[in-house]
Design a protein around this motif. Sequence first.
Motif, PDB file in Angstrom:
ATOM      1  N   TYR A 189      97.293 130.025  75.095  1.00  0.00           N
ATOM      2  CA  TYR A 189      98.230 128.936  75.430  1.00  0.00           C
ATOM      3  C   TYR A 189      98.689 129.034  76.893  1.00  0.00           C
ATOM      4  N   LYS A 190      98.818 130.294  77.384  1.00  0.00           N
ATOM      5  CA  LYS A 190      99.316 130.463  78.754  1.00  0.00           C
ATOM      6  C   LYS A 190      98.383 129.859  79.794  1.00  0.00           C
ATOM      7  N   MET A 191      97.119 129.645  79.423  1.00  0.00           N
ATOM      8  CA  MET A 191      96.196 129.056  80.401  1.00  0.00           C
ATOM      9  C   MET A 191      96.503 127.574  80.640  1.00  0.00           C
ATOM     10  N   TYR A 192      97.188 126.924  79.705  1.00  0.00           N
ATOM     11  CA  TYR A 192      97.476 125.492  79.945  1.00  0.00           C
ATOM     12  C   TYR A 192      98.854 125.054  79.455  1.00  0.00           C
ATOM     13  N   ARG A 193      99.610 125.967  78.896  1.00  0.00           N
ATOM     14  CA  ARG A 193     100.941 125.654  78.442  1.00  0.00           C
ATOM     15  C   ARG A 193     101.942 126.535  79.199  1.00  0.00           C
ATOM     16  N   PRO A 194     103.243 126.253  79.124  1.00  0.00           N
ATOM     17  CA  PRO A 194     103.845 125.054  78.557  1.00  0.00           C
ATOM     18  C   PRO A 194     103.376 123.812  79.306  1.00  0.00           C
ATOM     19  N   TYR A 220     109.069 122.112  83.781  1.00  0.00           N
ATOM     20  CA  TYR A 220     108.132 123.150  83.346  1.00  0.00           C
ATOM     21  C   TYR A 220     108.930 124.312  82.787  1.00  0.00           C
ATOM     22  N   GLU A 278     106.356 130.751  80.996  1.00  0.00           N
ATOM     23  CA  GLU A 278     105.417 131.185  79.956  1.00  0.00           C
ATOM     24  C   GLU A 278     106.114 131.949  78.830  1.00  0.00           C
ATOM     25  N   ASN A 316      96.791 117.907  80.549  1.00  0.00           N
ATOM     26  CA  ASN A 316      96.361 118.796  81.638  1.00  0.00           C
ATOM     27  C   ASN A 316      95.523 119.982  81.171  1.00  0.00           C
ATOM     28  N   ASN A 317      94.495 119.696  80.404  1.00  0.00           N
ATOM     29  CA  ASN A 317      93.535 120.746  80.074  1.00  0.00           C
ATOM     30  C   ASN A 317      92.203 120.046  79.888  1.00  0.00           C
TER      31      ASN A 317
END
Lengths: 461, 461
Positions: free
Chosen positions: A79-84, A11, A14, A110-111
């Motif tokens: 993007y921060k809600m499901y990335r990286p 992982y 962010e 994973n979204n």
Amino acid sequence: MKEQEIPYKIYLSENEIPKYWYNVRAVMKNKPAPLLNPGTHQPMTSDELSHVFCDELVKQELDDTDELIPIPQEIRDFYKMYRPSPLVRAYCLEKQLGTPAHIYYKFEGNNTSGSHKLNSAIAQAYYAKKQGLKGVTTETGAGQWGTALSMACAYFGLDCHVFMVKCSYEQKPFRREVMRTYGARVTPSPSMTTNVGRKINEEFPGTNGSLGCAISEAVEEAVSHEGYRYVLGSVLSQVLLHQSVIGQETMTALDKYGVTPDIIIGCAGGGSNLGGLIAPFVGRELKGGPKYQIIAVEPASCPSMTRGVYAYDFCDTGHVCPLAKMYTLGSEFIPSPNHAGGLRYHGMASIVSQLYHDGIIEARSVEQTSVFKAAEYFARVEGILPAPESSHAIRVAIDEALKCKETGEAKNIVFGLTGTGYFDMVAYQQFNDGAMNDFIPTDADLEKSISQIPHFPGNLA
Amino acid sequence: MKEQEIPYKIYLSENEIPKYWYNVRAVMKNKPAPLLNPGTHQPMTSDELSHVFCDELVKQELDDTDELIPIPQEIRDFYKMYRPSPLVRAYCLEKQLGTPAHIYYKFEGNNTSGSHKLNSAIAQAYYAKKQGLKGVTTETGAGQWGTALSMACAYFGLDCHVFMVKCSYEQKPFRREVMRTYGARVTPSPSMTTNVGRKINEEFPGTNGSLGCAISEAVEEAVSHEGYRYVLGSVLSQVLLHQSVIGQETMTALDKYGVTPDIIIGCAGGGSNLGGLIAPFVGRELKGGPKYQIIAVEPASCPSMTRGVYAYDFCDTGHVCPLAKMYTLGSEFIPSPNHAGGLRYHGMASIVSQLYHDGIIEARSVEQTSVFKAAEYFARVEGILPAPESSHAIRVAIDEALKCKETGEAKNIVFGLTGTGYFDMVAYQQFNDGAMNDFIPTDADLEKSISQIPHFPGNLA
């Protein structure tokens, strides 16, 4: 760094979400050919495109010189809600296969949209909002793109009107309900609310619809309503641009552990995932970096690269969109409706097509029963139930890992796991029941659809 | 540490996956009452229990003194495939609500089982394998537990036989197919393959089955086949023990950022998620740490804590299992089949019941339309489509955050987001169509089912 220090899941933080999209066109010696006006056969101008698409997205579509295009902060916040997304070291798969290869996969599932589609959906919704539009229209077949766009529009408070191919609307009610939960209007296509829909319903009473028809309806709906534009989830260069976050995160994660991929594998329907995954690697290679073996995997039932031709063709069955130069089976080609996966598009993104034409990437086609065998194997060993589309890449990754087992080579294999199969259980059921077949078009089928590609000077030379 | 440094998602490293399960019973002053033999009303012995359950799990079930129980390396290796799960700071939700509260949720849905159930499934499968068993049997209603157990058994190469309540088997074919993809045998219950199943089919021709019946079939199947044991996904103390990884990771992540929760919220059906989430926090509190406000949220349609009694009762409708002391509505209580969420169990885990009885935690019941309103709101704002079960916790988290908006308090609210709703779209469709209702049992209903709780000296005093 020693191998054992590589975790199961890498992982990034962010802060390591890319700040720029990577525009591989900037470093390609042979640029992808421009979109053509279907009437004049002249390159589409910015003005012409902006009737259909958002202004900023038109700029991105036409930009083949800027290597890095800044990602607005609002999009990075989303993007921060499901990335990286995690880059997973497939230790369990390696062990089970008994291969010396090291296998990695970039997992985009994973979204809630269940796939990588959200990466571009949020960008397109953002630019629509910024332009002060009321909403956007689109089409969806299997439903992943429609779901992603619904989520993005809910976030920015935009109206979202999805034309869903009628057979999917009826057979995949759950996808439809996810879109409705996110506030989207979902209309089965062909509908009676557009001219093209009414015309098709009159000509073919009781038709189940097609992606080509849904595209035509979505475009008509957008251009005939003030404050609306049309958006598309694949094929276009802007979409591949947005999807470059996949490849950049993959590269950052591998670089961090000193791993150089030998083989990079992605499934390819319209090319959005593959194009995004490979963009920075191709860029690095073209600028004098290492040579990667890049494999685009397509279904044997819809083999646009491995059995198609490289020519200008219509992007849609209704022939309302510009012509794109691409590997194509002809816009009249209809893949078997029994094919369970997505990847059922007759053409291939211009960027991917040009890279394939120039020998920078290779292509391979696989049959669906062998794809589902790989999917089931992967699910049991790695825990993730993959989307049928993604499983095309799994199939080839396993094949390559088994080759390494024979040769003893410890190659680094990286593949894109674009999404999950939770809404594809009808296909899995077919497979579980032993009722799944392979569908491979005959040469005669392909000759017929390829013969319908438009003939004009320089095309189909 | 400053607030703005807290990322959207706090991911721990794989080294921070707990090395021990946290056994909160060890620090409870009033221990949960032991399971009783339904014939003799004497505490079940280890020998009696090991006819049904795996030996090591019997030990864990009976152990109320060891605070830390080591997690075997093989289980930690499996955990690495999907853990640590993210603790998410709900920045978007806070902003949308306009609350000064800081909201965090521990998201357990990023695995193919779609919920936290996998945390215990893999432990139970591991001990079955270690004991040299051929396989395990279980029951499943909505299907999350059955899916998780199928995945765990596939990983360890164990046979897995799931009795799935017949109405779910028919109405939720996709859950069934996920289990089959992982190699499980899935039998609709009541079946014709067990004595109890045949008896029920004869007595009630055409019955749709019930969880109680499926439990009885699974237990019979296990005890009548050499090399099989029965496993259960909630209620038991061993299950809450395994689920303590949720709470421990949450605590580690919060400690890292210097955040002390004021309110901890979890949905509660059998109690597995709530018990796991709160275990280390209760432990810290009971050892002199801060006092947390802990809220167990149950559906108004099945209000075991808020309207039930604290007594020994049967765990199953078929009365083949030991008696457990718990808050219960009576084992004959059947929640409305129209309730869309899970959490439809008549009783509550003994550990949770004792903590509630002692005033260490509180309980609240919520109605399902308000739960789905919260679910839809959350989906649109935070991007994740929540399971109906999890959405009970979301409802109360939002309510508490809105109270903070009124009072101006910047409380830290933590809740458990146990899973995703991808296989619950029929319920969402009902909600989207405005066709969802609330179902609240009448006092007369509850009096009737509570009156069937066994009367013996000391019970129902």
